[in-house]
Design an enzyme around this catalytic site. Structure first.
Site, PDB file in Angstrom:
ATOM      1  N   ARG A 129       0.957  -1.360  -0.145  1.00  9.07           N
ATOM      2  CA  ARG A 129      -0.167  -0.093  -0.025  1.00  9.07           C
ATOM      3  C   ARG A 129       0.934   1.318   0.023  1.00  9.07           C
ATOM      4  NH1 ARG A 129      -3.541  -3.204   3.109  1.00  9.07           N
ATOM      5  NH2 ARG A 129      -4.964  -4.032   1.608  1.00  9.07           N
TER       6      ARG A 129
ATOM      7  N   LYS B 108       3.141  11.554 -11.248  1.00  2.43           N
ATOM      8  CA  LYS B 108       2.543  10.593 -11.885  1.00  2.43           C
ATOM      9  C   LYS B 108       3.312   9.321 -12.325  1.00  2.43           C
ATOM     10  CE  LYS B 108       0.740  13.107 -15.509  1.00  2.43           C
ATOM     11  NZ  LYS B 108      -0.201  13.337 -16.616  1.00  2.43           N
TER      12      LYS B 108
ATOM     13  N   GLU C 261      10.881  18.340 -26.040  1.00  2.00           N
ATOM     14  CA  GLU C 261      10.250  18.647 -24.858  1.00  2.00           C
ATOM     15  C   GLU C 261      10.397  19.825 -24.205  1.00  2.00           C
ATOM     16  OE1 GLU C 261       7.599  16.598 -24.007  1.00  2.00           O
ATOM     17  OE2 GLU C 261       7.982  14.406 -24.646  1.00  2.00           O
TER      18      GLU C 261
ATOM     19  N   LYS D 245       7.916  22.766 -15.002  1.00  2.00           N
ATOM     20  CA  LYS D 245       7.182  21.553 -14.747  1.00  2.00           C
ATOM     21  C   LYS D 245       6.803  21.688 -13.167  1.00  2.00           C
ATOM     22  CE  LYS D 245       5.187  17.256 -14.816  1.00  2.00           C
ATOM     23  NZ  LYS D 245       5.409  16.241 -15.488  1.00  2.00           N
TER      24      LYS D 245
ATOM     25  N   GLU E 291      -3.805  17.227 -12.178  1.00  2.00           N
ATOM     26  CA  GLU E 291      -4.172  17.346 -13.702  1.00  2.00           C
ATOM     27  C   GLU E 291      -5.538  18.061 -13.847  1.00  2.00           C
ATOM     28  OE1 GLU E 291      -3.573  15.481 -17.929  1.00  2.00           O
ATOM     29  OE2 GLU E 291      -2.803  14.332 -16.172  1.00  2.00           O
TER      30      GLU E 291
ATOM     31  N   ARG F 245      -2.194  21.394 -16.197  1.00  2.00           N
ATOM     32  CA  ARG F 245      -1.241  20.488 -16.479  1.00  2.00           C
ATOM     33  C   ARG F 245      -1.468  19.920 -17.767  1.00  2.00           C
ATOM     34  NH1 ARG F 245       0.978  16.188 -11.863  1.00  2.00           N
ATOM     35  NH2 ARG F 245       2.268  15.050 -13.176  1.00  2.00           N
TER      36      ARG F 245
ATOM     37  N   ASN G 139       0.719  18.997 -22.707  1.00  2.00           N
ATOM     38  CA  ASN G 139       0.073  18.119 -23.909  1.00  2.00           C
ATOM     39  C   ASN G 139       0.582  18.870 -25.199  1.00  2.00           C
ATOM     40  OD1 ASN G 139      -0.442  15.299 -23.712  1.00  2.00           O
ATOM     41  ND2 ASN G 139      -2.499  15.889 -24.638  1.00  2.00           N
TER      42      ASN G 139
ATOM     43  N   HIS H 230       1.334  16.952 -28.335  1.00  2.00           N
ATOM     44  CA  HIS H 230       1.291  15.589 -28.242  1.00  2.00           C
ATOM     45  C   HIS H 230      -0.021  14.999 -28.838  1.00  2.00           C
ATOM     46  CE1 HIS H 230       4.408  16.227 -25.238  1.00  2.00           C
ATOM     47  NE2 HIS H 230       4.470  14.850 -25.057  1.00  2.00           N
TER      48      HIS H 230
ATOM     49  N   HIS I  80       1.391  12.010 -30.968  1.00  3.18           N
ATOM     50  CA  HIS I  80       0.734  10.719 -30.534  1.00  3.18           C
ATOM     51  C   HIS I  80       0.465  10.046 -31.813  1.00  3.18           C
ATOM     52  CE1 HIS I  80       1.813  10.513 -26.493  1.00  3.18           C
ATOM     53  NE2 HIS I  80       0.896  11.267 -25.845  1.00  3.18           N
TER      54      HIS I  80
ATOM     55  N   HIS J 183      10.077   9.399 -29.174  1.00  3.66           N
ATOM     56  CA  HIS J 183       8.900  10.206 -28.612  1.00  3.66           C
ATOM     57  C   HIS J 183       8.964  11.674 -28.825  1.00  3.66           C
ATOM     58  CE1 HIS J 183       5.450  11.707 -26.366  1.00  3.66           C
ATOM     59  NE2 HIS J 183       6.403  12.221 -25.685  1.00  3.66           N
TER      60      HIS J 183
END
Ligand SMILES: NC(=O)c1ccc[n+]([C@@H]2O[C@H](COP(=O)([O-])OP(=O)(O)OC[C@H]3O[C@@H](n4cnc5c(N)ncnc54)[C@H](O)[C@@H]3O)[C@@H](O)[C@H]2O)c1
Ligand SMILES: [Zn+2]
Length: 362
Positions: free
Chosen positions: A117, A139, A181, A223, A233, A237, A241, A244, A248, A261
């Site tokens: 946990r 994340k 990036e 960031k 998010e 946040r 993207n 992206h 993608h 990427h």
């Protein structure tokens, strides 16, 4: 060396960015843990392990290796790592150090946040992407089949140690790809970081210099700022993207084997800038400046042969599409990007087509 503070719901933590960042581990209360584990890739650890142990003064942590590559971000691998932790005696007061790129970081964070946990973990990012983005913000995720990051948690690390020295061993193409990036961060953040990036863009090489360290630390700051405003998010946040949705789709259209990427994100930035012009949100001068920066970073694998009709079908499958909607991130100027939800599909395809054509003229 900079110390950036991240505020998280349950505790604050530091992102230490710059030369000698690893030595900041010495001030971390690691003696309070029952045992310490390093999750990493074998060849990476062979190259950098001794340096890290020397700088951190960490003595004989237990090592767990995973194969390099996106395939390691799987439930099966998470299960294996958890089983190894158990076998080696990890308990609830153990500490896990994720030493690697975004793959090791996302997997390590996921395992740490679910093992018994949840145990504490530290990120030691070793790629450009990981240092300015993935290691910051908590994340974590693994992929399920084709679906990237389908299962994951929000679980901030206790510390992030981003020393650019480790980037020296990146293959040049992988190194450069991370800077798309960084360029994305620069467009989001504004003229200061953007100009700094412009100064460096034509001469980025593994193993460089103080100017580069500064650039990376400031990109990490972008960031950190976003996470500090919006850990969980919402729209802010989502701005990360940028590039992206296009990126993608390009990756998917080419079976994930043409672009790294970051390179797909590079094309995505060019497309997003064109989209800004088409939607009359971005003026041509700013578009040119953004595009020139992206093109200066390095050569991008061609997109000339890709069918816009095919790519069009791939947009809605972006995982950031909520209830079928796509959140397009569109630049309005350097330092201001906005989410637009009702972009006509034709406009997006047109942006792609313009970028494809501009490649033909290069
Ligand atoms: N959690 C987040 O917020 C977040 C954000 C962005 C990206 N990501 C995730 O990050 C992952 C991509 O990260 P990445 O680009 O770092 O990929 P990666 O971890 O696969 O690393 C890229 C390659 O570089 C190698 N490598 C790593 N460090 C090296 C070094 N110092 N020297 C030589 N080789 C080295 C790795 O073995 C690998 O082959 C994706 O899975 C993506 O989903 C997560
Ligand atoms: Zn990305």
């Amino acid at each position: 060396m900079r110390r950036l503070k991240v505020k998280s719901r349950d505790f604050d933590y530091q992102v230490v960015a710059g030369r000698a960042a690893w030595s900041a581990f010495q001030r971390f209360p690691y003696r309070s843990y029952s045992s310490i584990f390093i999750l990493t890739e074998r060849s990476l650890w062979r190259r950098w392990g001794a340096n890290f142990l020397k700088a951190s003064r960490l003595i004989a942590p237990q090592e767990i290796f995973v194969p390099s590559g996106e395939n390691s971000k799987s439930i099966r691998m998470a299960e294996q790592v958890a089983a190894t932790l158990l076998k080696k005696g990890a308990d609830r007061r153990s500490l896990l150090i994720a030493f690697g790129g975004g793959v090791v970081g996302d997997l390590g964070g996921f395992v740490a946040s679910t093992y018994m946990r949840g145990i504490d973990y530290i990120q030691v990012p070793t790629t450009v992407v990981a240092q300015v983005d993935s290691a910051i913000g908590g994340k974590t995720a693994v992929n399920v089949g084709e679906m990237k990051n389908l299962i994951g948690t929000f679980a901030p690390p206790r510390l992030v140690l981003a020393d650019p020295v480790v980037l020296k061993s990146l293959p040049p193409r992988a190194f450069l790809s991370g800077f798309y990036e960084v360029a994305k961060h620069a467009v989001i953040s504004g003229p200061n970081l953007f100009s700094l990036m412009e100064e460096s863009a034509g001469r980025l090489r593994p193993g460089l210099n103080g100017a580069l360290d500064d650039l990376l630390a400031r990109a990490a700051q972008v960031k950190v700022d976003i996470v500090n405003h919006d850990e969980h998010e919402a729209d802010l946040r989502r701005l990360l993207n940028l590039g992206h949705t296009f990126g993608h789709a390009l990756e998917e259209a080419t079976g994930y084997n043409r672009f790294l990427h970051g390179e797909a994100v590079g094309w995505g930035l060019l497309c997003a800038a064109q989209l800004g012009v088409i939607l009359k949100m971005l003026n041509a001068k700013e578009e040119e400046r953004i595009s020139a920066l992206v093109r200066r970073i390095g050569p991008l694998p061609s997109i000339r042969d890709l069918s816009p009709a095919k790519i069009r079908k791939l947009f809605p499958r972006d995982k950031k599409a909520v209830a079928g909607q796509i959140h397009w991130v569109v630049p309005e100027k350097i330092g201001k990007v906005r989410i637009v939800r009702d972009v006509p599909m034709d406009a997006a395809v047109e942006a792609l087509r313009i970028v494809q054509e501009s490649e033909a003229h290069d």
